[in-house]
Enzyme design. Structure first.
Site, PDB file in Angstrom:
ATOM      1  N   CYS A   1       1.025  -1.262   0.119  1.00 17.50           N
ATOM      2  CA  CYS A   1       0.014  -0.081  -0.131  1.00 17.50           C
ATOM      3  C   CYS A   1       0.849   1.185  -0.087  1.00 17.50           C
ATOM      4  O   CYS A   1       0.238   2.459  -0.281  1.00 17.50           O
ATOM      5  CB  CYS A   1      -0.996  -0.070   1.258  1.00 17.50           C
ATOM      6  SG  CYS A   1      -2.224  -1.128   0.848  1.00 17.50           S
TER       7      CYS A   1
HETATM    8  C1  COA Z   1     -11.118  -4.997   7.554  1.00 22.80           C
HETATM    9  C2  COA Z   1     -11.915  -3.568   8.657  1.00 22.80           C
HETATM   10  C3  COA Z   1     -12.881  -3.227   7.639  1.00 22.80           C
HETATM   11  C4  COA Z   1     -12.803  -4.732   9.624  1.00 22.80           C
HETATM   12  O1  COA Z   1     -13.659  -3.672  10.190  1.00 22.80           O
HETATM   13  P1  COA Z   1     -13.527  -4.036  11.988  1.00 22.80           P
HETATM   14  O2  COA Z   1     -14.453  -2.927  12.301  1.00 22.80           O
HETATM   15  O3  COA Z   1     -12.224  -4.030  12.394  1.00 22.80           O
HETATM   16  O4  COA Z   1     -14.296  -5.315  12.097  1.00 22.80           O
HETATM   17  P2  COA Z   1     -13.659  -6.524  12.855  1.00 22.80           P
HETATM   18  O5  COA Z   1     -12.632  -7.116  11.995  1.00 22.80           O
HETATM   19  O6  COA Z   1     -13.417  -6.447  14.375  1.00 22.80           O
HETATM   20  O7  COA Z   1     -14.932  -7.493  12.839  1.00 22.80           O
HETATM   21  C5  COA Z   1     -16.169  -7.364  13.602  1.00 22.80           C
HETATM   22  C6  COA Z   1     -17.034  -8.480  13.507  1.00 22.80           C
HETATM   23  O8  COA Z   1     -17.521  -8.432  12.259  1.00 22.80           O
HETATM   24  C7  COA Z   1     -17.545  -9.667  11.673  1.00 22.80           C
HETATM   25  N1  COA Z   1     -17.224  -9.354  10.072  1.00 22.80           N
HETATM   26  C8  COA Z   1     -16.247  -9.355   9.269  1.00 22.80           C
HETATM   27  N2  COA Z   1     -16.627  -9.293   7.941  1.00 22.80           N
HETATM   28  C9  COA Z   1     -17.978  -9.150   7.926  1.00 22.80           C
HETATM   29  C10 COA Z   1     -18.799  -9.099   6.800  1.00 22.80           C
HETATM   30  N3  COA Z   1     -18.383  -8.844   5.564  1.00 22.80           N
HETATM   31  N4  COA Z   1     -20.002  -8.865   7.044  1.00 22.80           N
HETATM   32  C11 COA Z   1     -20.528  -8.946   8.197  1.00 22.80           C
HETATM   33  N5  COA Z   1     -19.655  -9.197   9.588  1.00 22.80           N
HETATM   34  C12 COA Z   1     -18.601  -9.255   9.267  1.00 22.80           C
HETATM   35  C13 COA Z   1     -16.197 -10.130  12.026  1.00 22.80           C
HETATM   36  O9  COA Z   1     -16.139 -11.698  11.946  1.00 22.80           O
HETATM   37  C14 COA Z   1     -16.324  -9.962  13.504  1.00 22.80           C
HETATM   38  O10 COA Z   1     -17.318 -10.774  14.062  1.00 22.80           O
HETATM   39  P3  COA Z   1     -17.062 -11.427  15.532  1.00 22.80           P
HETATM   40  O11 COA Z   1     -17.070  -9.953  16.310  1.00 22.80           O
HETATM   41  O12 COA Z   1     -18.289 -12.258  15.719  1.00 22.80           O
HETATM   42  O13 COA Z   1     -15.623 -11.911  15.607  1.00 22.80           O
HETATM   43  C15 COA Z   1     -10.811  -2.921   9.202  1.00 22.80           C
HETATM   44  O14 COA Z   1     -10.658  -3.571  10.234  1.00 22.80           O
HETATM   45  C16 COA Z   1     -10.041  -2.258   8.449  1.00 22.80           C
HETATM   46  O15 COA Z   1     -10.432  -1.634   7.386  1.00 22.80           O
HETATM   47  N6  COA Z   1      -8.783  -2.394   9.098  1.00 22.80           N
HETATM   48  C17 COA Z   1      -7.711  -1.909   8.506  1.00 22.80           C
HETATM   49  C18 COA Z   1      -7.224  -2.705   7.198  1.00 22.80           C
HETATM   50  C19 COA Z   1      -6.092  -2.015   6.223  1.00 22.80           C
HETATM   51  O16 COA Z   1      -6.120  -0.930   6.250  1.00 22.80           O
HETATM   52  N7  COA Z   1      -5.579  -2.819   5.550  1.00 22.80           N
HETATM   53  C20 COA Z   1      -4.546  -2.302   4.812  1.00 22.80           C
HETATM   54  C21 COA Z   1      -4.593  -3.244   3.533  1.00 22.80           C
HETATM   55  S1  COA Z   1      -3.781  -2.432   2.194  1.00 22.80           S
END
Ligand code: COA
Length: 378
Positions: free
Chosen positions: A161
């Site tokens: 990234c």
């Molecule tokens: C990936 C991201 C959007 C997830 O959002 P989040 O608020 O952190 O969500 P979490 O991963 O904590 O998941 C919360 C819950 O939602 C669930 N969940 C994950 N994907 C889901 C989806 N598509 N639909 C519904 N629920 C989902 C998870 O399994 C988790 O369930 P649990 O609480 O029962 O374990 C976020 O963490 C993010 O953007 N992180 C930074 C990533 C990044 O910048 N990466 C760089 C890549 S270049």
């Protein structure tokens, strides 16, 4: 290190190629949920005895709330929503044809060259920097160089990234050292082939795009819209929290070259919590090295992965939320485009700045890596 006698380096043009196909959250979730339902029905016995985990359903509400993403552009929509395939289907190209990444790189490059008023004869280096290249060699940059008729040299570099900002750092260094006079830095982010569309945690994150920037010494610049590069700064810190194990070694280890670990995977929450403070500290340190305060920055063109992450970074820097004029968002319609997001934000939201205004491009992500450039409108 820049000194008082260093030449002035400017960004004199930018370009973006946006695919004509888009996929909304609604379409993506409908396809994933149909796939999950089919999977669970087909594996009912294994799931009942605990030998296999049930596929949980995805939700549009979760995606938009936790990431800010509403849709993404994709290079090839065919196959992606087909629940018997769950990946895009590209026709294979012959070696004599232009490769997919070179093709989209050329579109963005031409756009940037027009904006900067440059022809191939003016450019003497091509840097292709992105999260993945579709082959090991010959470098995509050399193919682009050939296609555009540019003399000089070209090379590819991968920094996930932060590839776009790190590529711009290399362009800047080449211009300061005199090894190039005008550099074309391109980010053909063809990311969707590496997305695991069977995984609800990551199926919604990425979109495809290509971005390009012309950087040159100020004495050759003829563009009316130009930004002096005041400084560049990069940091890296190893983490396994965002990873793709795809690579040429798979053949020797006899592992599945398309197994889940060979695709993009991450511990998203950990990334969110660890990278946001690193990025905020990086930005603040970079500005401080120029005796600038975050409040003096008119616009932050930030990495476009997650709206909540960007808001958290800005709040840490400025102590308050700010309006979209200070941190423009493009991830709502582009999704996360790996390294290209901050360049798209710059391209779409820089023309209105006034002479003397300070702006900052900053990306952060896998590695971990953070890269930034402080710019002043001329
Ligand atoms: C990936 C991201 C959007 C997830 O959002 P989040 O608020 O952190 O969500 P979490 O991963 O904590 O998941 C919360 C819950 O939602 C669930 N969940 C994950 N994907 C889901 C989806 N598509 N639909 C519904 N629920 C989902 C998870 O399994 C988790 O369930 P649990 O609480 O029962 O374990 C976020 O963490 C993010 O953007 N992180 C930074 C990533 C990044 O910048 N990466 C760089 C890549 S270049």
């Amino acid at each position: 290190m820049k000194t008082n006698s260093s030449p002035k380096v400017v960004i004199s043009g930018s370009g973006v190629w946006t695919p004509s196909n888009a996929i909304t959250n609604e379409e993506l979730v409908a396809s994933y949920n149909a796939y999950a339902e089919k999977f669970n029905a087909e594996h009912g016995a294994e799931i009942a005895t605990g030998r296999m985990e049930e596929k949980p359903f995805s939700s549009e509400r979760f995606i938009e709330k936790s990431s800010g993403i509403k849709a993404r552009y994709v290079y090839c929509k065919e196959g992606m929503l087909d629940i018997t395939r769950m990946r895009p289907k590209f026709p294979e190209r012959a070696e004599e044809e232009l490769s997919n990444q070179a093709e989209i790189a050329v579109y963005a490059a031409r756009d940037a060259m027009t904006a900067a008023g440059k022809t191939a004869a003016d450019i003497d280096a091509v840097i292709v920097s992105c999260a993945y290249t579709q082959r090991a060699y010959p470098a995509i940059a050399i193919e682009v160089q050939h296609e555009l008729g540019i003399e000089g040299f070209g090379f590819d570099m991968l920094v996930a990234c932060s590839a776009a900002t790190f590529g711009l750092h290399r362009a800047y260094d080449s211009l300061i050292s005199g090894s190039a006079r005008c550099v074309l830095a391109i980010n053909p982010e063809l990311v969707t082939p590496q997305v695991n569309y069977c995984d609800r945690e990551s199926h919604f994150i990425f979109g495809d795009v290509a971005t390009a920037i012309i950087m040159e010494r100020s004495e050759t610049c003829t563009s009316p819209n130009r930004y002096e590069v005041l400084s560049t700064k990069a940091i890296t810190k190893f983490s396994n929290n965002i990873r793709s194990n795809f690579g040429h070694i798979s053949r020797a280890t006899d592992s599945d070259p398309f197994g889940w670990d060979k695709l993009f995977h991450q511990a998203g929450r950990k990334v969110f919590e660890e990278v946001s403070p690193i990025a905020a500290a990086h930005i603040s340190d970079h500005l401080a090295s120029l005796k600038l305060k975050p409040q003096e920055v008119k616009r932050f063109w930030l990495h476009q992965a997650n709206i909540n992450m960007n808001n958290m970074v800005i709040k840490q820097l400025l102590g308050q939320d700010v309006d979209s004029d200070v941190i423009p968002t493009i991830l709502d319609r582009y999704g996360n485009t790996a390294s290209a997001g901050s360049v798209i934000a710059f391209h779409l939201h820089n023309a209105d700045l006034k002479k003397g205004d300070i702006g900052m491009i900053c990306s952060f992500g896998a590695g971990y890596s953070v890269g930034s450039l402080v710019l002043r409108k001329l």
